[in-house]
Design a protein around this motif. Structure first.
Motif, PDB file in Angstrom:
ATOM      1  N   MET A  48      53.895   3.217  45.940  1.00 29.24           N
ATOM      2  CA  MET A  48      53.285   2.383  45.954  1.00 29.24           C
ATOM      3  C   MET A  48      52.485   2.184  44.789  1.00 29.24           C
ATOM      4  O   MET A  48      51.614   3.344  46.197  1.00 29.24           O
ATOM      5  CB  MET A  48      53.366   1.275  46.655  1.00 29.24           C
ATOM      6  CG  MET A  48      53.189  -0.081  45.946  1.00 29.24           C
ATOM      7  SD  MET A  48      53.458  -1.166  47.629  1.00 29.24           S
ATOM      8  CE  MET A  48      55.117  -1.205  48.648  1.00 29.24           C
ATOM      9  N   SER A  49      52.106   2.053  44.191  1.00 31.26           N
ATOM     10  CA  SER A  49      50.646   2.065  43.324  1.00 31.26           C
ATOM     11  C   SER A  49      49.092   1.417  44.451  1.00 31.26           C
ATOM     12  O   SER A  49      50.085   0.375  45.401  1.00 31.26           O
ATOM     13  CB  SER A  49      50.884   1.323  41.906  1.00 31.26           C
ATOM     14  OG  SER A  49      48.958   1.144  41.893  1.00 31.26           O
ATOM     15  N   GLU A  50      48.233   1.721  44.669  1.00 25.26           N
ATOM     16  CA  GLU A  50      47.253   1.135  45.344  1.00 25.26           C
ATOM     17  C   GLU A  50      47.169  -0.022  44.856  1.00 25.26           C
ATOM     18  O   GLU A  50      46.228  -1.232  45.230  1.00 25.26           O
ATOM     19  CB  GLU A  50      46.751   2.166  45.694  1.00 25.26           C
ATOM     20  CG  GLU A  50      46.594   3.128  46.576  1.00 25.26           C
ATOM     21  CD  GLU A  50      46.744   1.866  48.333  1.00 25.26           C
ATOM     22  OE1 GLU A  50      45.843   1.336  48.162  1.00 25.26           O
ATOM     23  OE2 GLU A  50      47.667   3.023  49.025  1.00 25.26           O
ATOM     24  N   LEU A  51      47.341  -0.271  43.570  1.00 23.64           N
ATOM     25  CA  LEU A  51      46.734  -1.351  42.278  1.00 23.64           C
ATOM     26  C   LEU A  51      47.557  -2.306  42.584  1.00 23.64           C
ATOM     27  O   LEU A  51      47.341  -3.356  41.626  1.00 23.64           O
ATOM     28  CB  LEU A  51      45.777  -0.553  41.247  1.00 23.64           C
ATOM     29  CG  LEU A  51      45.528   0.624  41.027  1.00 23.64           C
ATOM     30  CD1 LEU A  51      45.349   0.612  39.769  1.00 23.64           C
ATOM     31  CD2 LEU A  51      44.257   0.162  41.754  1.00 23.64           C
ATOM     32  N   ALA A  52      48.890  -2.318  43.368  1.00 24.89           N
ATOM     33  CA  ALA A  52      49.368  -3.040  42.950  1.00 24.89           C
ATOM     34  C   ALA A  52      49.798  -4.364  44.306  1.00 24.89           C
ATOM     35  O   ALA A  52      50.942  -3.358  45.378  1.00 24.89           O
ATOM     36  CB  ALA A  52      50.963  -2.770  42.140  1.00 24.89           C
ATOM     37  N   LYS A  53      49.329  -4.323  45.656  1.00 21.76           N
ATOM     38  CA  LYS A  53      49.229  -5.151  46.288  1.00 21.76           C
ATOM     39  C   LYS A  53      50.187  -6.487  46.800  1.00 21.76           C
ATOM     40  O   LYS A  53      50.501  -6.734  47.672  1.00 21.76           O
ATOM     41  CB  LYS A  53      47.733  -5.136  47.093  1.00 21.76           C
ATOM     42  CG  LYS A  53      46.996  -3.673  46.943  1.00 21.76           C
ATOM     43  CD  LYS A  53      45.626  -3.825  47.526  1.00 21.76           C
ATOM     44  CE  LYS A  53      45.112  -2.695  48.130  1.00 21.76           C
ATOM     45  NZ  LYS A  53      43.479  -2.301  48.668  1.00 21.76           N
ATOM     46  N   VAL A  98      53.515  -2.552  38.082  1.00 14.85           N
ATOM     47  CA  VAL A  98      52.014  -3.042  37.553  1.00 14.85           C
ATOM     48  C   VAL A  98      51.159  -3.044  38.513  1.00 14.85           C
ATOM     49  O   VAL A  98      51.550  -3.833  39.132  1.00 14.85           O
ATOM     50  CB  VAL A  98      52.726  -3.847  36.699  1.00 14.85           C
ATOM     51  CG1 VAL A  98      51.371  -4.666  35.951  1.00 14.85           C
ATOM     52  CG2 VAL A  98      54.205  -3.893  35.829  1.00 14.85           C
ATOM     53  N   PRO A  99      49.987  -2.801  38.231  1.00 13.12           N
ATOM     54  CA  PRO A  99      49.410  -3.171  38.689  1.00 13.12           C
ATOM     55  C   PRO A  99      49.038  -4.863  38.889  1.00 13.12           C
ATOM     56  O   PRO A  99      49.148  -5.275  37.851  1.00 13.12           O
ATOM     57  CB  PRO A  99      47.945  -2.479  38.331  1.00 13.12           C
ATOM     58  CG  PRO A  99      48.338  -1.304  37.841  1.00 13.12           C
ATOM     59  CD  PRO A  99      49.837  -1.723  37.282  1.00 13.12           C
TER      60      PRO A  99
END
Length: 65
Positions: free
Chosen positions: A1-6, A46-47
């Protein structure tokens, strides 16, 4: 999971690309974001900042059964 998609837990890059190509009303903005999304894997989330900047949310990608 992207760190930018919290906050975004469901919208993947490939879904946003399709939305931008087919439905996004501002073609110039869509082209810019399609270029940006080339830096992400299609299966990555997606962020949050991208969705926020496009004034989109997870609800815009839900399919009603």
């Amino acid at each position: 999971m992207s760190e930018l998609a919290k906050n975004n837990k469901t919208v993947k890059v490939k879904q946003l690309k399709k939305y931008l190509e087919e439905k996004y009303p501002n073609r110039q903005v869509a082209v810019i974001y399609l270029e940006v999304l080339q830096n992400f894997d299609d299966e990555e989330l997606v962020p949050d900042l991208i969705l926020e900047n496009l004034l989109l949310s997870e609800d815009d990608f839900r399919v009603d059964a």
